[in-house]
Design a protein around this motif. Structure first.
Motif, PDB file in Angstrom:
ATOM      1  N   GLY A 181      18.848  14.192  68.449  1.00 25.77           N
ATOM      2  CA  GLY A 181      19.312  13.776  69.760  1.00 25.77           C
ATOM      3  C   GLY A 181      18.469  12.720  70.397  1.00 25.77           C
ATOM      4  N   GLY A 182      17.405  13.074  70.978  1.00 23.60           N
ATOM      5  CA  GLY A 182      16.597  12.137  71.742  1.00 23.60           C
ATOM      6  C   GLY A 182      15.988  12.895  72.898  1.00 23.60           C
ATOM      7  N   GLU A 209      12.997  16.793  65.410  1.00 22.16           N
ATOM      8  CA  GLU A 209      14.217  16.259  64.803  1.00 22.16           C
ATOM      9  C   GLU A 209      14.165  16.396  63.283  1.00 22.16           C
ATOM     10  OE1 GLU A 209      16.126  12.841  67.322  1.00 22.16           O
ATOM     11  OE2 GLU A 209      14.014  12.376  66.962  1.00 22.16           O
ATOM     12  N   GLY A 210      15.299  16.769  62.705  1.00 27.31           N
ATOM     13  CA  GLY A 210      15.384  16.870  61.258  1.00 27.31           C
ATOM     14  C   GLY A 210      16.142  18.107  60.823  1.00 27.31           C
ATOM     15  N   SER A 211      16.000  18.424  59.540  1.00 26.79           N
ATOM     16  CA  SER A 211      16.681  19.573  58.945  1.00 26.79           C
ATOM     17  C   SER A 211      15.726  20.749  58.855  1.00 26.79           C
ATOM     18  CB  SER A 211      17.202  19.222  57.554  1.00 26.79           C
ATOM     19  OG  SER A 211      18.186  18.215  57.649  1.00 26.79           O
ATOM     20  N   TRP A 212      16.262  21.928  59.152  1.00 20.60           N
ATOM     21  CA  TRP A 212      15.458  23.146  59.199  1.00 20.60           C
ATOM     22  C   TRP A 212      16.144  24.258  58.417  1.00 20.60           C
ATOM     23  CZ3 TRP A 212      10.785  23.248  61.677  1.00 20.60           C
ATOM     24  CH2 TRP A 212      10.495  22.153  62.482  1.00 20.60           C
ATOM     25  N   LYS A 213      15.352  25.110  57.795  1.00 22.53           N
ATOM     26  CA  LYS A 213      15.864  26.310  57.143  1.00 22.53           C
ATOM     27  C   LYS A 213      15.668  27.457  58.122  1.00 22.53           C
ATOM     28  CE  LYS A 213      15.914  28.924  52.932  1.00 22.53           C
ATOM     29  NZ  LYS A 213      15.557  28.924  51.532  1.00 22.53           N
ATOM     30  N   THR A 214      16.778  28.112  58.481  1.00 20.35           N
ATOM     31  CA  THR A 214      16.709  29.198  59.445  1.00 20.35           C
ATOM     32  C   THR A 214      16.153  30.454  58.783  1.00 20.35           C
ATOM     33  OG1 THR A 214      18.919  30.078  59.022  1.00 20.35           O
ATOM     34  CG2 THR A 214      18.751  28.253  60.608  1.00 20.35           C
ATOM     35  N   GLN A 215      15.837  31.436  59.591  1.00 17.17           N
ATOM     36  CA  GLN A 215      15.290  32.684  59.076  1.00 17.17           C
ATOM     37  C   GLN A 215      16.271  33.389  58.142  1.00 17.17           C
ATOM     38  OE1 GLN A 215      12.699  34.798  61.765  1.00 17.17           O
ATOM     39  NE2 GLN A 215      13.725  36.709  61.236  1.00 17.17           N
ATOM     40  N   ILE A 220      21.232  21.489  68.452  1.00 16.92           N
ATOM     41  CA  ILE A 220      21.009  22.242  67.222  1.00 16.92           C
ATOM     42  C   ILE A 220      22.374  22.550  66.632  1.00 16.92           C
ATOM     43  CG2 ILE A 220      19.983  24.290  66.189  1.00 16.92           C
ATOM     44  CD1 ILE A 220      18.349  24.555  68.862  1.00 16.92           C
ATOM     45  N   THR A 221      22.619  22.074  65.414  1.00 15.57           N
ATOM     46  CA  THR A 221      23.901  22.278  64.751  1.00 15.57           C
ATOM     47  C   THR A 221      23.676  22.918  63.395  1.00 15.57           C
ATOM     48  OG1 THR A 221      24.775  20.307  65.845  1.00 15.57           O
ATOM     49  CG2 THR A 221      26.011  21.130  63.961  1.00 15.57           C
ATOM     50  N   LEU A 222      24.407  23.988  63.118  1.00 18.91           N
ATOM     51  CA  LEU A 222      24.321  24.636  61.811  1.00 18.91           C
ATOM     52  C   LEU A 222      25.025  23.774  60.774  1.00 18.91           C
ATOM     53  CD1 LEU A 222      24.987  28.328  62.839  1.00 18.91           C
ATOM     54  CD2 LEU A 222      22.808  27.290  62.196  1.00 18.91           C
TER      55      LEU A 222
END
Length: 113
Positions: free
Chosen positions: A40-41, A25-31, A46-48
């Motif tokens: 979610g849980g 869970e959290g924020s990610w930098k995509t490739q 996954i939302t852009l």
């Protein structure tokens, strides 16, 4: 006195909740440089958050083992959905989507922000 204890208990529970969150869970930098949020849980969506497809939900994953996830991943450019899996190692998330029972796959590596 009771109010101070209640505030301290609430703060402790909030901090504990953050510690109990799944590491995916959290924020990610995509490739490709955009950012995405996973949350979610039991089922993680996954939302852009940035880029041409900001606001679009592109996947749903469920935990299948320790730091391993599986579900569906959608290519936002063509709206095709693929069987997907992800493996979390530290702050790196390796995502892949496959067709034809895993015969053809594409993968990306994301980094936690």
């Amino acid at each position: 006195m009771f109010r101070k204890m209640s505030l301290a208990l609430a703060a402790t529970l909030i901090m504990a909740g953050a510690a109990w969150a799944d590491p995916i869970e959290g924020s990610w930098k995509t490739q490709s440089g955009e950012t995405a949020t996973i949350g979610g849980g039991g089922s993680f969506s996954i939302t852009l958050k940035t880029g041409k497809y900001a606001g679009k939900t592109i996947g749903s994953l469920k935990a299948t083992g320790e730091n391993k996830y599986a579900g569906n991943i959608t290519d936002p450019a063509n709206d095709k959905t693929y069987s997907g899996k992800a493996t979390l190692t530290g702050t790196t998330l390796k995502m892949s989507g496959c067709v034809l029972g895993g015969l053809i796959c594409k993968s990306q590596t994301w980094h936690k922000l």
